[in-house]
Design an enzyme around this catalytic site. Structure first.
Site, short mmCIF file in Angstrom:
data_model
loop_
_atom_site.label_atom_id
_atom_site.label_comp_id
_atom_site.label_asym_id
_atom_site.label_seq_id
_atom_site.Cartn_x
_atom_site.Cartn_y
_atom_site.Cartn_z
N LYS A 117 65.70 43.35 1.88
CA LYS A 117 66.73 43.40 0.85
C LYS A 117 68.07 42.92 1.43
O LYS A 117 68.17 41.79 1.84
CB LYS A 117 66.78 44.82 0.30
CG LYS A 117 65.39 45.36 -0.12
CD LYS A 117 64.80 44.58 -1.24
CE LYS A 117 63.36 44.82 -1.62
NZ LYS A 117 62.54 45.80 -1.02
N ASP A 120 66.25 56.74 3.67
CA ASP A 120 66.03 55.36 3.24
C ASP A 120 67.38 54.86 2.74
O ASP A 120 67.84 55.24 1.66
CB ASP A 120 64.97 55.30 2.14
CG ASP A 120 64.69 53.88 1.66
OD1 ASP A 120 65.50 52.99 1.94
OD2 ASP A 120 63.65 53.67 0.99
N ARG A 169 52.76 42.42 20.69
CA ARG A 169 52.55 43.58 19.79
C ARG A 169 53.32 44.80 20.33
O ARG A 169 53.65 45.71 19.58
CB ARG A 169 51.05 43.87 19.63
CG ARG A 169 50.75 45.01 18.68
CD ARG A 169 49.35 44.97 18.08
NE ARG A 169 48.30 44.68 19.02
CZ ARG A 169 47.84 45.53 19.96
NH1 ARG A 169 48.36 46.73 20.07
NH2 ARG A 169 46.87 45.18 20.78
N TYR A 192 61.80 55.12 -3.90
CA TYR A 192 61.09 53.86 -4.07
C TYR A 192 59.62 54.16 -4.36
O TYR A 192 58.96 54.84 -3.57
CB TYR A 192 61.24 52.99 -2.81
CG TYR A 192 60.38 51.76 -2.90
CD1 TYR A 192 60.57 50.84 -3.92
CD2 TYR A 192 59.34 51.54 -2.00
CE1 TYR A 192 59.75 49.73 -4.03
CE2 TYR A 192 58.53 50.43 -2.10
CZ TYR A 192 58.74 49.53 -3.12
OH TYR A 192 57.92 48.44 -3.24
N1 PLP Z 1 62.60 51.31 0.16
C1 PLP Z 1 63.30 50.78 -0.86
C2 PLP Z 1 64.51 51.51 -1.36
C3 PLP Z 1 62.88 49.59 -1.47
O1 PLP Z 1 63.57 49.08 -2.51
C4 PLP Z 1 61.70 48.94 -0.99
C5 PLP Z 1 61.19 47.69 -1.62
O2 PLP Z 1 61.47 47.39 -2.74
C6 PLP Z 1 61.01 49.50 0.08
C7 PLP Z 1 61.50 50.68 0.63
C8 PLP Z 1 59.78 48.84 0.63
O3 PLP Z 1 60.16 47.68 1.33
P1 PLP Z 1 59.27 46.34 1.50
O4 PLP Z 1 59.04 45.79 0.13
O5 PLP Z 1 60.13 45.49 2.38
O6 PLP Z 1 57.98 46.74 2.16
#
Ligand code: PLP
Length: 382
Positions: A204, A179, A54, A106
């Site tokens: 992704k 992000d 962890r 997101y």
């Molecule tokens: N940030 C973006 C731009 C995303 O498209 C996503 C998921 O779709 C996330 C964060 C969150 O990621 P996760 O689904 O891997 O937890």
């Protein structure tokens, strides 16, 4: 002829930075399942630097080193999901901290901020996506601790100038987190533009095969804030399992090839659909008509990414009709895999979503562009 210059990024990706196992010579690391590691007899020290999985795990070493190299950072963390990566910078702040985010982002992060973070004393304020003037107006000098941007931002693909956003954040005494899930380190390296942290949903493009849930954070500096963020990962156990770490590393070896092809395909599709009579608007930063095009040209190298949205004529029914007729685009959430996907984001995000009803989000994959264009033309022609 030999040279001392460091290898190109593509070479480091393909060769996993020249990994070879010290004992066996294996060119692929083993999957380290161990949760516990032997101490020096009678002592607290751990010869390999690992004690309990962890806290730290050899399963993360190669993938974190590669991420640090790709983003040009000082240190990286892999995490259980993109949401783990996204929430850690907020969780590491002091209660009462003022943070600024953008109104297009997101939706899962926006929902978490609204439903949870505010109740834990984080003071969240929204700026208009893509607008530096709005960011400047909302940031409170001496009070704002963190500015969060996503660029291009899901699912309208608003673009913001990272360098200018970093200056606004830093002048106010705040940190900038980007992000960069959609841009990927292949197209944009936010730390070079002054960002303090880069976040990825590694689910992704980084993994790229729709078979791993993972997140990543990369830091410009290994400082107190970064150590607090590492504590959050450890204390809350937001850790990536060894199998997932291994698959993520395997996927990343072809990241450059996949992102380049997806970007080429998306550009070709955006061009083809822009003039179609049943299309109201194509939202794609690669199009010269996109409001963020000039900034994208400056801060994206080698393409504009595989994500775009299409607003079709006929409102929600028009959009759903096109989605039903598409044969090569699976109707599914997520993005960044080899296969092309479409999603009606308004339905996914719910009634509070700012996304228009006629919008279809596309994750353009690495298929042949001609097939993707023909599929969309047939679906639009009905
Ligand atoms: N940030 C973006 C731009 C995303 O498209 C996503 C998921 O779709 C996330 C964060 C969150 O990621 P996760 O689904 O891997 O937890």
């Amino acid at each position: 002829m030999t040279t001392n210059r460091p290898p190109h990024r593509d070479t480091d990706l393909a060769r996993m930075m020249g990994y070879a196992d010290g004992e066996t010579g294996a060119l692929v690391p083993p999957i380290h399942n161990a949760t516990t590691f032997e101490r020096a007899p009678g002592e607290i020290s751990t010869p390999g630097g690992f004690s309990y999985s962890r806290s730290n795990s050899p399963a993360w070493t190669q993938v974190e080193d590669l991420l640090t190299r790709l983003e040009g950072g000082a240190a990286s963390m892999v995490l259980a999901s993109g949401m783990s990566a996204a929430t850690i910078p907020f969780l590491a702040l002091e209660p009462g901290a003022h943070v600024v985010v953008q109104d297009v982002m997101y939706w899962g992060i926006r929902a978490w901020l609204n439903d949870f973070a505010v109740h834990w004393g984080i003071d969240v304020e929204f700026a208009e996506a893509g607008s530096l003037a709005s960011l400047q107006a909302v940031v409170r000098p001496g009070k704002t601790r963190l500015v969060w941007i996503e660029t291009p931002a899901n699912p309208m693909w608003n673009v913001i100038d990272i360098e200018a956003a970093a200056k606004i954040a830093h002048d106010a005494g705040a940190l900038l987190v980007v992000d960069s899930t959609v841009a990927t380190p292949i197209l944009t390296r936010p730390l070079e533009f002054g960002a303090d942290f880069v976040m990825h949903s590694a689910t992704k493009y980084l993994n790229g095969h729709s078979d791993v849930l993972a997140g990543a954070l990369v830091a410009a500096r290994d400082d107190d804030m970064w150590q607090r963020m590492r504590r959050v990962r450890k204390d809350l156990g937001m850790v990536l399992g060894p199998q997932e770490s291994w698959l993520l590393l395997r996927g990343m070896r072809t990241l450059h090839l996949r992102v380049e092809r997806a970007s080429e395909n998306a550009m070709a599709l955006a061009d083809a659909l822009s003039s179609h009579p049943n299309v109201a608007e194509v939202l794609y930063p690669g199009l010269p008509t996109h409001p963020g095009h000039a900034v994208s040209v400056r801060q994206m190298t080698g393409g504009f990414g595989g994500m775009m949205s299409v607003r079709v004529r006929g409102g929600k029914e028009g959009a759903l009709g096109v989605m039903r007729r598409l044969k090569l685009f699976a109707s599914a959430t997520s993005l960044g895999g080899t296969e092309s996907l479409v999603e009606h984001r308004r339905s996914t995000e719910g009634i509070e979503s700012p996304v228009p009803d006629d919008l279809i989000r596309l994750s353009v994959g690495v298929e042949h562009a001609d097939d993707l264009i023909a599929d969309w033309r047939a679906a639009l022609d009905g």
